[in-house]
Design an enzyme around this catalytic site. Structure first.
Site, PDB file in Angstrom:
ATOM      1  N   HIS A  69       0.803  -1.220   0.000  1.00  0.00           N
ATOM      2  CA  HIS A  69       0.000   0.000   0.000  1.00  0.00           C
ATOM      3  C   HIS A  69       0.838   1.273   0.000  1.00  0.00           C
ATOM      4  O   HIS A  69       0.393   2.306  -0.483  1.00  0.00           O
ATOM      5  CB  HIS A  69      -1.012  -0.027   1.144  1.00  0.00           C
ATOM      6  CG  HIS A  69      -2.197  -0.866   0.791  1.00  0.00           C
ATOM      7  ND1 HIS A  69      -3.426  -0.353   0.509  1.00  0.00           N
ATOM      8  CD2 HIS A  69      -2.301  -2.200   0.602  1.00  0.00           C
ATOM      9  CE1 HIS A  69      -4.256  -1.318   0.174  1.00  0.00           C
ATOM     10  NE2 HIS A  69      -3.597  -2.458   0.229  1.00  0.00           N
ATOM     11  N   VAL A  73       1.370   3.409  -4.204  1.00  0.00           N
ATOM     12  CA  VAL A  73       0.829   4.761  -4.296  1.00  0.00           C
ATOM     13  C   VAL A  73       2.023   5.710  -4.411  1.00  0.00           C
ATOM     14  O   VAL A  73       2.841   5.769  -3.507  1.00  0.00           O
ATOM     15  CB  VAL A  73      -0.001   5.123  -3.037  1.00  0.00           C
ATOM     16  CG1 VAL A  73      -0.565   6.524  -3.159  1.00  0.00           C
ATOM     17  CG2 VAL A  73      -1.114   4.115  -2.833  1.00  0.00           C
ATOM     18  N   ASP A  77       7.377   5.895  -0.439  1.00  0.00           N
ATOM     19  CA  ASP A  77       7.760   7.178   0.165  1.00  0.00           C
ATOM     20  C   ASP A  77       6.883   7.507   1.357  1.00  0.00           C
ATOM     21  O   ASP A  77       6.768   8.655   1.754  1.00  0.00           O
ATOM     22  CB  ASP A  77       7.655   8.303  -0.872  1.00  0.00           C
ATOM     23  CG  ASP A  77       6.217   8.514  -1.311  1.00  0.00           C
ATOM     24  OD1 ASP A  77       5.365   7.652  -1.019  1.00  0.00           O
ATOM     25  OD2 ASP A  77       5.919   9.541  -1.941  1.00  0.00           O
ATOM     26  N   SER A  79       3.852   7.746   1.492  1.00  0.00           N
ATOM     27  CA  SER A  79       3.000   8.845   1.050  1.00  0.00           C
ATOM     28  C   SER A  79       1.693   8.910   1.827  1.00  0.00           C
ATOM     29  O   SER A  79       1.139   9.977   2.029  1.00  0.00           O
ATOM     30  CB  SER A  79       2.714   8.721  -0.443  1.00  0.00           C
ATOM     31  OG  SER A  79       2.234   7.437  -0.742  1.00  0.00           O
ATOM     32  N   PRO A 161      -5.973  -1.599  -6.029  1.00  0.00           N
ATOM     33  CA  PRO A 161      -7.095  -2.529  -6.192  1.00  0.00           C
ATOM     34  C   PRO A 161      -7.745  -2.933  -4.864  1.00  0.00           C
ATOM     35  O   PRO A 161      -7.066  -3.107  -3.863  1.00  0.00           O
ATOM     36  CB  PRO A 161      -6.447  -3.745  -6.859  1.00  0.00           C
ATOM     37  CG  PRO A 161      -5.213  -3.228  -7.513  1.00  0.00           C
ATOM     38  CD  PRO A 161      -4.757  -2.052  -6.714  1.00  0.00           C
ATOM     39  N   ASP A 240      -6.203 -17.422   3.258  1.00  0.00           N
ATOM     40  CA  ASP A 240      -5.855 -18.801   2.905  1.00  0.00           C
ATOM     41  C   ASP A 240      -6.615 -19.703   3.860  1.00  0.00           C
ATOM     42  O   ASP A 240      -6.282 -19.804   5.039  1.00  0.00           O
ATOM     43  CB  ASP A 240      -4.330 -18.989   3.041  1.00  0.00           C
ATOM     44  CG  ASP A 240      -3.895 -20.436   2.845  1.00  0.00           C
ATOM     45  OD1 ASP A 240      -4.764 -21.338   2.795  1.00  0.00           O
ATOM     46  OD2 ASP A 240      -2.675 -20.661   2.740  1.00  0.00           O
TER      47      ASP A 240
HETATM   48  C1  HEM Z   1      -3.375  -7.950  -6.687  1.00  0.00           C
HETATM   49  C2  HEM Z   1      -3.956  -6.952  -6.099  1.00  0.00           C
HETATM   50  C3  HEM Z   1      -4.403  -7.024  -4.667  1.00  0.00           C
HETATM   51  C4  HEM Z   1      -5.668  -6.910  -4.231  1.00  0.00           C
HETATM   52  C5  HEM Z   1      -6.902  -6.662  -5.068  1.00  0.00           C
HETATM   53  C6  HEM Z   1      -5.642  -7.054  -2.806  1.00  0.00           C
HETATM   54  C7  HEM Z   1      -6.752  -6.959  -1.995  1.00  0.00           C
HETATM   55  C8  HEM Z   1      -6.756  -7.172  -0.647  1.00  0.00           C
HETATM   56  C9  HEM Z   1      -7.903  -7.044   0.208  1.00  0.00           C
HETATM   57  C10 HEM Z   1      -9.293  -6.615  -0.245  1.00  0.00           C
HETATM   58  C11 HEM Z   1      -7.543  -7.385   1.460  1.00  0.00           C
HETATM   59  C12 HEM Z   1      -8.428  -7.382   2.704  1.00  0.00           C
HETATM   60  C13 HEM Z   1      -8.513  -5.983   3.244  1.00  0.00           C
HETATM   61  C14 HEM Z   1      -9.622  -5.779   4.229  1.00  0.00           C
HETATM   62  O1  HEM Z   1     -10.073  -6.710   4.875  1.00  0.00           O
HETATM   63  O2  HEM Z   1     -10.056  -4.635   4.356  1.00  0.00           O
HETATM   64  C15 HEM Z   1      -6.129  -7.730   1.401  1.00  0.00           C
HETATM   65  C16 HEM Z   1      -5.394  -8.151   2.471  1.00  0.00           C
HETATM   66  C17 HEM Z   1      -4.043  -8.440   2.393  1.00  0.00           C
HETATM   67  N1  HEM Z   1      -3.225  -8.215   1.324  1.00  0.00           N
HETATM   68 FE1  HEM Z   1      -3.794  -7.830  -0.539  1.00  0.00          FE
HETATM   69  N2  HEM Z   1      -4.359  -7.273  -2.407  1.00  0.00           N
HETATM   70  C18 HEM Z   1      -3.566  -7.249  -3.509  1.00  0.00           C
HETATM   71  C19 HEM Z   1      -2.190  -7.363  -3.532  1.00  0.00           C
HETATM   72  C20 HEM Z   1      -1.424  -7.563  -2.413  1.00  0.00           C
HETATM   73  C21 HEM Z   1       0.022  -7.501  -2.392  1.00  0.00           C
HETATM   74  C22 HEM Z   1       0.886  -7.150  -3.577  1.00  0.00           C
HETATM   75  C23 HEM Z   1       0.405  -7.790  -1.124  1.00  0.00           C
HETATM   76  C24 HEM Z   1       1.783  -7.837  -0.532  1.00  0.00           C
HETATM   77  C25 HEM Z   1       2.856  -8.118  -1.175  1.00  0.00           C
HETATM   78  C26 HEM Z   1      -0.793  -8.054  -0.364  1.00  0.00           C
HETATM   79  C27 HEM Z   1      -0.827  -8.449   0.941  1.00  0.00           C
HETATM   80  C28 HEM Z   1      -1.964  -8.589   1.683  1.00  0.00           C
HETATM   81  C29 HEM Z   1      -1.974  -9.130   3.032  1.00  0.00           C
HETATM   82  C30 HEM Z   1      -0.778  -9.714   3.767  1.00  0.00           C
HETATM   83  C31 HEM Z   1      -3.289  -9.018   3.487  1.00  0.00           C
HETATM   84  C32 HEM Z   1      -3.811  -9.385   4.867  1.00  0.00           C
HETATM   85  C33 HEM Z   1      -3.728  -8.153   5.727  1.00  0.00           C
HETATM   86  C34 HEM Z   1      -4.089  -8.398   7.179  1.00  0.00           C
HETATM   87  O3  HEM Z   1      -4.427  -9.516   7.570  1.00  0.00           O
HETATM   88  O4  HEM Z   1      -4.045  -7.415   7.942  1.00  0.00           O
HETATM   89  N3  HEM Z   1      -1.882  -7.878  -1.177  1.00  0.00           N
HETATM   90  N4  HEM Z   1      -5.691  -7.582   0.119  1.00  0.00           N
END
Ligand code: HEM
Ligand SMILES: *[C@@H]1O[C@H](CO)[C@@H](O)[C@H](O)[C@H]1NC(C)=O
Ligand SMILES: *[C@@H]1O[C@H](CO)[C@@H](O)[C@H](O)[C@H]1NC(C)=O
Ligand SMILES: *[C@@H]1O[C@H](CO)[C@@H](O)[C@H](O)[C@H]1NC(C)=O
Length: 322
Positions: A69, A73, A77, A79, A161, A240
């Site tokens: 995040h 963006v 930095d 941001s 996203p 997962d």
């Molecule tokens: C491909 C595009 C991606 C989308 C659409 C996406 C979307 C999301 C969403 C909707 C959540 C849940 C947020 C919530 O409950 O409010 C999430 C959680 C998470 N995302 Fe992604 N994500 C993406 C890419 C990534 C990337 C690149 C990473 C890290 C390298 C990442 C790491 C995580 C992790 C670790 C969580 C769990 C956070 C937590 O348990 O606090 N995501 N993501």
């Protein structure tokens, strides 16, 4: 003759690739950047991160997500500002905000040892790396010397996203950050840990994309489980479903059995462009995912880095210096 063309092609390809490498002076951006000015910074970051995750395992995922995040963006930095308007932010970023408290505490400790020296962006990236290590995920090198941005625009943060985009939009978003389709697949593998609030995927269970019935690419048993788990849109569900606390390739296996949680997860297996890459993640040698993930996190960490006289070292990570 043919060989000559090939050589020329490779040369041009090489020039092309070197042209898109971030052009940053090594002296102002390297792993030992703080060697003289703040030699203990990595120890401070690691010790704080370990202590927090020891208390609350779920913070590991939150910290790794912060790197996405921040870097997606503008660039890495720091941001995203949390100022007086932060309280108005919706629940969907509440887990993000929770992660930022860890960064704030590290920053306070670092300011004590070496005031006005270490940027918030560097702290954030160091913390994400240690979070991975602490839960037995992969290591990756983190060069330091990033400066914090002095610009933060809410609508830009909104472009990251949310979980209901189509694959084309995901590919294009990653491309705009110089991340390719493999990076998209690899980095989505971060969803091998952590959770998502029901509001981010519940439409799949009810009225998917307005078709009046559930998402056909959702396993029926899994769907019933999700229905039970989601009484409020803020309830958290593991990304997962099989091994939520282990950094592994089971996230990709879940996609093969229609048990991806977010629309954007499951689509990676339903789309002919990305499905082969998902299959490769499942079938490749042990350690391949971890290696690819390290490389992709380095790429993610190098997006539009500010160095030298660009930006500033923020004193309070949530506010631009006045
Ligand atoms: C491909 C595009 C991606 C989308 C659409 C996406 C979307 C999301 C969403 C909707 C959540 C849940 C947020 C919530 O409950 O409010 C999430 C959680 C998470 N995302 Fe992604 N994500 C993406 C890419 C990534 C990337 C690149 C990473 C890290 C390298 C990442 C790491 C995580 C992790 C670790 C969580 C769990 C956070 C937590 O348990 O606090 N995501 N993501
Ligand atoms: C908080 O952020 C908003 C825009 O996101 C900005 O207009 C406002 O001036 C900021 N407030 C402080 C106290 O920095
Ligand atoms: C993907 O979503 C974008 C933005 O909503 C839309 O413009 C585009 O037509 C969609 N592409 C496909 C293939 O569905
Ligand atoms: C490194 O940053 C300093 C300012 O902090 C700047 O004066 C110097 O030119 C930079 N060095 C290189 C090699 O870019």
């Amino acid at each position: 003759m043919k060989f000559g063309y090939l050589a020329l092609f490779l040369l041009l390809l090489h020039l092309e690739l070197s042209a898109i490498e971030p052009v940053t002076a090594a002296a102002n951006y390297s792993e030992d950047y703080y060697e003289d000015t703040c030699p203990d910074v990595v120890d401070i970051i690691n010790q704080k991160v370990d202590a927090w995750i020891e208390k609350d395992f779920t913070l590991a995922a939150s910290l790794i997500r912060l790197q996405f995040h921040d870097c997606a963006v503008r660039g890495c930095d720091r941001s995203i500002l949390l100022n007086s308007t932060a309280s108005e932010r919706t629940t969907s970023v509440s887990s993000t905000v929770r992660g930022y408290q860890v960064i704030d505490e590290i920053k306070a400790a670092v300011e004590e040892s070496c005031p006005r020296t270490v940027s918030c962006a560097d702290i954030l990236l160091g913390a994400a790396r240690e979070a991975s290590l602490f839960i037995k995920g992969p290591f990756w090198p983190v060069p330091f010397g990033r400066k914090d941005g002095i610009v933060s625009i809410d609508t830009e943060a909104e472009r990251v996203p949310h979980g209901h985009e189509n694959v084309t939009t995901l590919i294009n978003f990653f491309k705009s950050k110089r991340l390719d389709m493999q990076d998209l697949i690899t980095l989505s593998g971060a969803h091998t840990i952590g959770g998502a609030s029901c509001g981010t995927f519940i439409n799949r269970v009810n009225n998917f994309n307005g078709i009046g019935k559930p998402d056909p690419s959702l396993d029926a048993t899994y769907m019933n489980m999700l229905k039970k788990r989601c009484s409020r849109s803020t309830d958290l569900v593991n990304l997962d479903v099989t091994t939520p606390r282990t950094f592994d390739t089971v996230y990709y296996k879940n996609l093969q059995t229609k048990k991806g949680l977010l629309t954007t997860d499951q689509e990676l297996y339903m789309d002919p462009r990305t499905a082969p890459l998902v299959n490769t993640m499942v079938s490749s040698q042990p350690g391949t995912f971890e290696e690819l993930f390290s490389d992709a996190m380095v790429k993610l960490g190098n997006i539009r880095v500010l160095t030298g006289n660009e930006g500033e070292v923020r004193v309070n990570c949530n506010l631009v210096n006045s």
